[in-house]
Design an enzyme around this catalytic site. Structure first.
Site, PDB file in Angstrom:
ATOM      1  N   GLU A 189     -11.308 -10.435  -1.729  1.00 51.87           N
ATOM      2  CA  GLU A 189     -10.979  -9.701  -0.507  1.00 51.87           C
ATOM      3  C   GLU A 189     -12.241  -9.051   0.078  1.00 51.87           C
ATOM      4  O   GLU A 189     -12.610  -7.944  -0.326  1.00 51.87           O
ATOM      5  CB  GLU A 189      -9.973  -8.593  -0.804  1.00 51.87           C
ATOM      6  CG  GLU A 189      -8.619  -9.085  -1.253  1.00 51.87           C
ATOM      7  CD  GLU A 189      -7.549  -8.051  -0.942  1.00 51.87           C
ATOM      8  OE1 GLU A 189      -6.592  -8.403  -0.239  1.00 51.87           O
ATOM      9  OE2 GLU A 189      -7.689  -6.890  -1.364  1.00 51.87           O
ATOM     10  N   SER A 217      -6.528  -9.703   6.348  1.00 52.75           N
ATOM     11  CA  SER A 217      -6.021 -10.119   7.665  1.00 52.75           C
ATOM     12  C   SER A 217      -5.332 -11.484   7.634  1.00 52.75           C
ATOM     13  O   SER A 217      -5.468 -12.293   8.559  1.00 52.75           O
ATOM     14  CB  SER A 217      -7.155 -10.109   8.699  1.00 52.75           C
ATOM     15  OG  SER A 217      -7.670  -8.796   8.849  1.00 52.75           O
ATOM     16  N   LYS A 240       0.853  -1.201   0.000  1.00 50.67           N
ATOM     17  CA  LYS A 240       0.000   0.000   0.000  1.00 50.67           C
ATOM     18  C   LYS A 240       0.894   1.258   0.000  1.00 50.67           C
ATOM     19  O   LYS A 240       1.988   1.219  -0.558  1.00 50.67           O
ATOM     20  CB  LYS A 240      -0.987  -0.041   1.161  1.00 50.67           C
ATOM     21  CG  LYS A 240      -1.790  -1.351   1.168  1.00 50.67           C
ATOM     22  CD  LYS A 240      -2.959  -1.371   2.105  1.00 50.67           C
ATOM     23  CE  LYS A 240      -3.650  -2.729   2.005  1.00 50.67           C
ATOM     24  NZ  LYS A 240      -4.867  -2.830   2.801  1.00 50.67           N
ATOM     25  N   HIS A 294      -8.407  -2.941  -6.430  1.00 54.49           N
ATOM     26  CA  HIS A 294      -8.421  -3.092  -4.974  1.00 54.49           C
ATOM     27  C   HIS A 294      -9.558  -2.246  -4.397  1.00 54.49           C
ATOM     28  O   HIS A 294      -9.851  -1.159  -4.896  1.00 54.49           O
ATOM     29  CB  HIS A 294      -7.075  -2.647  -4.387  1.00 54.49           C
ATOM     30  CG  HIS A 294      -6.929  -3.027  -2.951  1.00 54.49           C
ATOM     31  ND1 HIS A 294      -7.540  -2.319  -1.935  1.00 54.49           N
ATOM     32  CD2 HIS A 294      -6.271  -4.058  -2.349  1.00 54.49           C
ATOM     33  CE1 HIS A 294      -7.247  -2.902  -0.777  1.00 54.49           C
ATOM     34  NE2 HIS A 294      -6.487  -3.954  -1.006  1.00 54.49           N
TER      35      HIS A 294
HETATM   36  P1  PGA Z   1      -4.579  -6.747   5.184  1.00 49.76           P
HETATM   37  O1  PGA Z   1      -4.804  -6.115   3.729  1.00 49.76           O
HETATM   38  O2  PGA Z   1      -3.759  -7.988   4.992  1.00 49.76           O
HETATM   39  O3  PGA Z   1      -3.869  -5.679   5.942  1.00 49.76           O
HETATM   40  O4  PGA Z   1      -5.922  -7.064   5.743  1.00 49.76           O
HETATM   41  C1  PGA Z   1      -5.079  -6.912   2.608  1.00 49.76           C
HETATM   42  C2  PGA Z   1      -5.271  -6.058   1.404  1.00 49.76           C
HETATM   43  O5  PGA Z   1      -5.876  -4.976   1.493  1.00 49.76           O
HETATM   44  O6  PGA Z   1      -4.834  -6.431   0.300  1.00 49.76           O
END
Ligand code: PGA
Length: 224
Positions: free
Chosen positions: A148, A186, A11, A99
């Site tokens: 996701e 997560s 990110k 995303h």
């Molecule tokens: P996270 O993010 O593993 O911090 O939950 C996953 C993502 O947004 O691709």
């Protein structure tokens, strides 16, 4: 052994020093995680770091592929601020497209995402197309999808492997061109095995836990 994709989505994080530190940390873990023949580890850093990370990976023969977190819906030319596929193709083999954070904050509509997929495929970048549930349209040509659920992202409350497997199964039956479905939300070293062992899942997309090279390496190790 089935093919696995373990994707790190950094990110909007890490400056140059942090990124090199991550690569050095990852390097120290190589002995623990190799061999990873059927597993592809893909790191998706901010655009500013792509070429430098590529140089580091090449110089040290790291078992890492590179991806971008987005791609322009336009081409080269008068599109100030955009990073088009033609330029990204120098650095990456993968691109995360759609995303949920981009859909929400940057108005990435379905038709615009289809254009992004077309642009990626034109230069042989493989889209990692993100969907939040099984009802989202997946553009033609997409082979790699990441499921996701929004409520699982960054909350420490992952979906269950059983539910994720069921969604992946529906995505595949509704989209015969999709070869691989990943789960994201997560994911940690403690829960990764539950997901990758499911019949319809071929890996994970990792946000928070990918920022630490030791945690990311542990995810790779435990996924085997
Ligand atoms: P996270 O993010 O593993 O911090 O939950 C996953 C993502 O947004 O691709």
């Amino acid at each position: 052994m089935k093919k696995l994709f373990i994707v790190a989505n950094w990110k909007a994080n890490k400056n140059e020093k942090d990124a090199i530190g991550w690569l050095e940390g990852f390097y120290t873990q190589l002995e623990k995680i190799s061999p990873i023949q059927d597993t592809e580890a893909i790191v998706c850093p901010p655009f500013t770091l792509l070429l430098q990370i590529k140089k580091y990976i090449d110089a040290n023969a790291l078992p890492l592929s590179l991806g971008s977190q987005d791609i322009s819906g336009f081409g080269t030319g008068a599109y100030t601020g955009e990073i088009p596929a033609e330029l990204l193709g120098e650095a990456v083999r993968y691109s995360i497209i759609g995303h949920s954070e981009r859909r929400k904050n940057f108005n990435d509509t379905q038709s615009f995402l289809m254009q992004k997929v077309t642009n990626a495929l034109a230069v042989n970048i493989t889209p990692i197309f993100c969907v939040q549930n099984e009802n989202i349209t997946i553009p033609a040509g997409v082979k790699l999808v990441a499921y996701e659920p929004i409520e699982a992202i960054g909350t420490g409350k992952p979906d269950t492997p059983e539910n994720a497997d069921g969604v992946a199964s529906k995505i595949k039956s509704g989209n015969p061109g999709v070869e691989y479905v990943l789960y994201g939300g997560s994911v940690t070293a403690d829960n990764v095995k539950g997901f990758v062992d499911k019949a319809n899942l071929n890996g994970v997309l990792v946000g928070g836990a990918s920022l630490d090279p030791l945690k990311f390496s542990a995810i790779l190790k435990n996924a085997k």
